[in-house]
Design a protein around this motif. Structure first.
Motif, PDB file in Angstrom:
ATOM      1  N   ARG A 274       0.841  -1.200   0.000  1.00  0.00           N
ATOM      2  CA  ARG A 274       0.000   0.000   0.000  1.00  0.00           C
ATOM      3  C   ARG A 274       0.877   1.253   0.000  1.00  0.00           C
ATOM      4  O   ARG A 274       1.786   1.404   0.813  1.00  0.00           O
ATOM      5  CB  ARG A 274      -0.924  -0.015   1.217  1.00  0.00           C
ATOM      6  CG  ARG A 274      -1.705   1.281   1.448  1.00  0.00           C
ATOM      7  CD  ARG A 274      -2.759   1.525   0.363  1.00  0.00           C
ATOM      8  NE  ARG A 274      -3.458   2.766   0.615  1.00  0.00           N
ATOM      9  CZ  ARG A 274      -4.609   2.861   1.319  1.00  0.00           C
ATOM     10  NH1 ARG A 274      -5.152   1.791   1.839  1.00  0.00           N
ATOM     11  NH2 ARG A 274      -5.189   4.037   1.473  1.00  0.00           N
ATOM     12  N   LEU A 275       0.577   2.162  -0.920  1.00  0.00           N
ATOM     13  CA  LEU A 275       1.350   3.387  -1.061  1.00  0.00           C
ATOM     14  C   LEU A 275       0.400   4.523  -1.408  1.00  0.00           C
ATOM     15  O   LEU A 275      -0.348   4.439  -2.380  1.00  0.00           O
ATOM     16  CB  LEU A 275       2.393   3.224  -2.176  1.00  0.00           C
ATOM     17  CG  LEU A 275       3.244   4.447  -2.536  1.00  0.00           C
ATOM     18  CD1 LEU A 275       4.112   4.861  -1.360  1.00  0.00           C
ATOM     19  CD2 LEU A 275       4.097   4.153  -3.761  1.00  0.00           C
TER      20      LEU A 275
ATOM     21  N   THR B 213       2.769  10.348   3.561  1.00  0.00           N
ATOM     22  CA  THR B 213       3.237  10.309   4.944  1.00  0.00           C
ATOM     23  C   THR B 213       4.715   9.925   4.951  1.00  0.00           C
ATOM     24  O   THR B 213       5.287   9.563   3.918  1.00  0.00           O
ATOM     25  CB  THR B 213       2.448   9.279   5.768  1.00  0.00           C
ATOM     26  OG1 THR B 213       2.749   7.959   5.267  1.00  0.00           O
ATOM     27  CG2 THR B 213       0.936   9.522   5.666  1.00  0.00           C
ATOM     28  N   ASP B 214       5.336   9.987   6.132  1.00  0.00           N
ATOM     29  CA  ASP B 214       6.729   9.559   6.241  1.00  0.00           C
ATOM     30  C   ASP B 214       6.876   8.094   5.851  1.00  0.00           C
ATOM     31  O   ASP B 214       7.886   7.700   5.249  1.00  0.00           O
ATOM     32  CB  ASP B 214       7.233   9.771   7.666  1.00  0.00           C
ATOM     33  CG  ASP B 214       7.411  11.247   8.007  1.00  0.00           C
ATOM     34  OD1 ASP B 214       7.445  12.066   7.060  1.00  0.00           O
ATOM     35  OD2 ASP B 214       7.496  11.576   9.207  1.00  0.00           O
ATOM     36  N   ASP B 215       5.885   7.286   6.190  1.00  0.00           N
ATOM     37  CA  ASP B 215       5.922   5.867   5.827  1.00  0.00           C
ATOM     38  C   ASP B 215       5.878   5.699   4.312  1.00  0.00           C
ATOM     39  O   ASP B 215       6.598   4.863   3.745  1.00  0.00           O
ATOM     40  CB  ASP B 215       4.753   5.132   6.483  1.00  0.00           C
ATOM     41  CG  ASP B 215       4.780   3.637   6.207  1.00  0.00           C
ATOM     42  OD1 ASP B 215       5.796   2.989   6.506  1.00  0.00           O
ATOM     43  OD2 ASP B 215       3.774   3.117   5.667  1.00  0.00           O
TER      44      ASP B 215
ATOM     45  N   LEU C 218       8.788   4.829  -0.989  1.00  0.00           N
ATOM     46  CA  LEU C 218       9.318   5.312  -2.269  1.00  0.00           C
ATOM     47  C   LEU C 218      10.836   5.133  -2.330  1.00  0.00           C
ATOM     48  O   LEU C 218      11.382   4.787  -3.382  1.00  0.00           O
ATOM     49  CB  LEU C 218       8.952   6.785  -2.470  1.00  0.00           C
ATOM     50  CG  LEU C 218       7.496   7.089  -2.818  1.00  0.00           C
ATOM     51  CD1 LEU C 218       7.254   8.591  -2.860  1.00  0.00           C
ATOM     52  CD2 LEU C 218       7.120   6.467  -4.180  1.00  0.00           C
ATOM     53  N   ARG C 219      11.519   5.333  -1.204  1.00  0.00           N
ATOM     54  CA  ARG C 219      12.964   5.123  -1.179  1.00  0.00           C
ATOM     55  C   ARG C 219      13.309   3.651  -1.364  1.00  0.00           C
ATOM     56  O   ARG C 219      14.265   3.303  -2.062  1.00  0.00           O
ATOM     57  CB  ARG C 219      13.536   5.649   0.139  1.00  0.00           C
ATOM     58  CG  ARG C 219      13.501   7.175   0.240  1.00  0.00           C
ATOM     59  CD  ARG C 219      13.822   7.660   1.637  1.00  0.00           C
ATOM     60  NE  ARG C 219      13.867   9.117   1.694  1.00  0.00           N
ATOM     61  CZ  ARG C 219      13.728   9.835   2.802  1.00  0.00           C
ATOM     62  NH1 ARG C 219      13.531   9.204   3.970  1.00  0.00           N
ATOM     63  NH2 ARG C 219      13.777  11.144   2.767  1.00  0.00           N
ATOM     64  N   ILE C 220      12.524   2.781  -0.751  1.00  0.00           N
ATOM     65  CA  ILE C 220      12.721   1.345  -0.951  1.00  0.00           C
ATOM     66  C   ILE C 220      12.497   0.981  -2.422  1.00  0.00           C
ATOM     67  O   ILE C 220      13.258   0.192  -3.011  1.00  0.00           O
ATOM     68  CB  ILE C 220      11.774   0.539  -0.036  1.00  0.00           C
ATOM     69  CG1 ILE C 220      12.154   0.741   1.435  1.00  0.00           C
ATOM     70  CG2 ILE C 220      11.789  -0.940  -0.398  1.00  0.00           C
ATOM     71  CD1 ILE C 220      11.140   0.168   2.411  1.00  0.00           C
ATOM     72  N   LEU C 221      11.459   1.549  -2.995  1.00  0.00           N
ATOM     73  CA  LEU C 221      11.154   1.284  -4.402  1.00  0.00           C
ATOM     74  C   LEU C 221      12.289   1.763  -5.309  1.00  0.00           C
ATOM     75  O   LEU C 221      12.672   1.076  -6.259  1.00  0.00           O
ATOM     76  CB  LEU C 221       9.840   1.965  -4.773  1.00  0.00           C
ATOM     77  CG  LEU C 221       9.214   1.620  -6.118  1.00  0.00           C
ATOM     78  CD1 LEU C 221       8.936   0.128  -6.225  1.00  0.00           C
ATOM     79  CD2 LEU C 221       7.922   2.413  -6.301  1.00  0.00           C
TER      80      LEU C 221
END
Length: 305
Positions: A236-237, A261-263, A268-271
């Motif tokens: 979920r994003l 959100t920060d989460d 997005l950084r993981i992606l």
């Protein structure tokens, strides 16, 4: 798109049918035969004669003053985007050019800007929803648009026809129908563009949803908002987005996404990290290269935009 007279007729009729009498202070008495307003009621609300409005809706008039356009827009409860669409339909039409419009290109400086946005998916759309350029994070979120040949990219085609897009958007029908409304607005601005007409014909033949939404004649302009995704890599994003007009580049819109959100930002950084590891070499917006593979997939199955 049909000629202006035909489109004026269909658009005004569709919008007239969509307005309920109670919305404009009229009595909806039993036995009323029309779902929306009568022509006489629209004329009265707009302050024009019944004959004038009838000729306009029948396509026998193909231009109107700004005051009349605004009065009819108010009577029909048109949105800002729908009012502009009506204005486009009723403006004097220039002589048609025999020369096709030149291909749209993204300026090198804008490409560098896209590539510099490492935590924000970003892309540039053209007049027919072509993805003219995208950065790596946008490709990771959607599909590798940037790595397809230019004639195989289109955001709306991908959204309508690729099953991966339906799975990605949690609100697929709402979002996709809005993009159809964006194409409707573009068709109003460029009523004689043969490439838009060909694209509409293609989608009408390929997608029953597109046929339904196109016939509704809803008009949407790109602005800002949020979207919800279920991405196969990060789950979920939620993102927010801004649609930015480029004054020096006609018919180009820059879209910039951000984590809600920060989460979401961390996802997005993981992606971005996943995509960088999936790529055989670093790339930049505007380059074509091999497409990355997601876990469990032999090859990314997605249409370009």
């Amino acid at each position: 798109m049909a000629n202006n007279a035909e489109e004026i007729k269909k658009f005004l009729r569709a919008r007239r049918d969509a307005v309920r009498p109670s919305q404009v202070g009229l009595t909806n008495y039993p036995g009323r035969r029309v779902p929306g307003l009568r022509r006489e009621e629209v004329a009265q609300l707009a302050g024009v004669s019944v004959d004038y409005y009838t000729r306009l809706e029948q396509g026998r008039l193909t231009s109107a003053s700004e005051g009349v356009i605004l009065s009819i827009a108010e009577a029909l409860r048109l949105t800002q985007a729908e009012t502009q669409y009506l204005r486009d339909l009723l403006r004097p039409q220039p002589r048609r050019s025999a020369e096709p419009a030149p291909p749209q290109q993204v300026r090198p400086a804008l490409l560098r800007m896209l590539n510099g946005l490492h935590d924000q998916p970003a892309f540039v759309l053209g007049r027919r929803n072509e993805v003219l350029a995208s950065n790596d994070l946008l490709d990771a979120l959607f599909t590798p648009f940037n790595h397809r040949p230019p004639d195989e990219r289109n955001l709306l085609r991908w959204m309508l026809l690729d099953p991966a897009a339906r799975s990605l958007y949690l609100d697929w029908a709402q979002v996709t129908s809005e993009v159809v409304g964006v194409l409707r607005a573009e068709a109003g601005r460029n009523p004689h563009d043969p490439q838009i007409a060909e694209f509409v014909a293609e989608l009408r033949a390929a997608s029953p949803e597109f046929r339904t939404w196109w016939a509704e004649r809803t008009v949407v302009e790109r602005t800002w908002g949020s979207k919800r995704f279920n991405h196969p890599v990060v789950g979920r994003l939620d993102i927010t987005y801004e649609a930015l007009s480029l004054p020096g580049d006609p018919d180009q819109i820059l879209f910039v996404y951000a984590g809600k959100t920060d989460d979401d930002l961390e996802k997005l950084r993981i992606l971005a990290s996943w995509y960088a590891q999936s790529m055989p070499r670093p790339t930049a917006a505007g380059e074509h290269t091999a497409q990355p593979q997601r876990d469990g997939a032999d090859e990314q199955d997605a249409r370009p935009a």
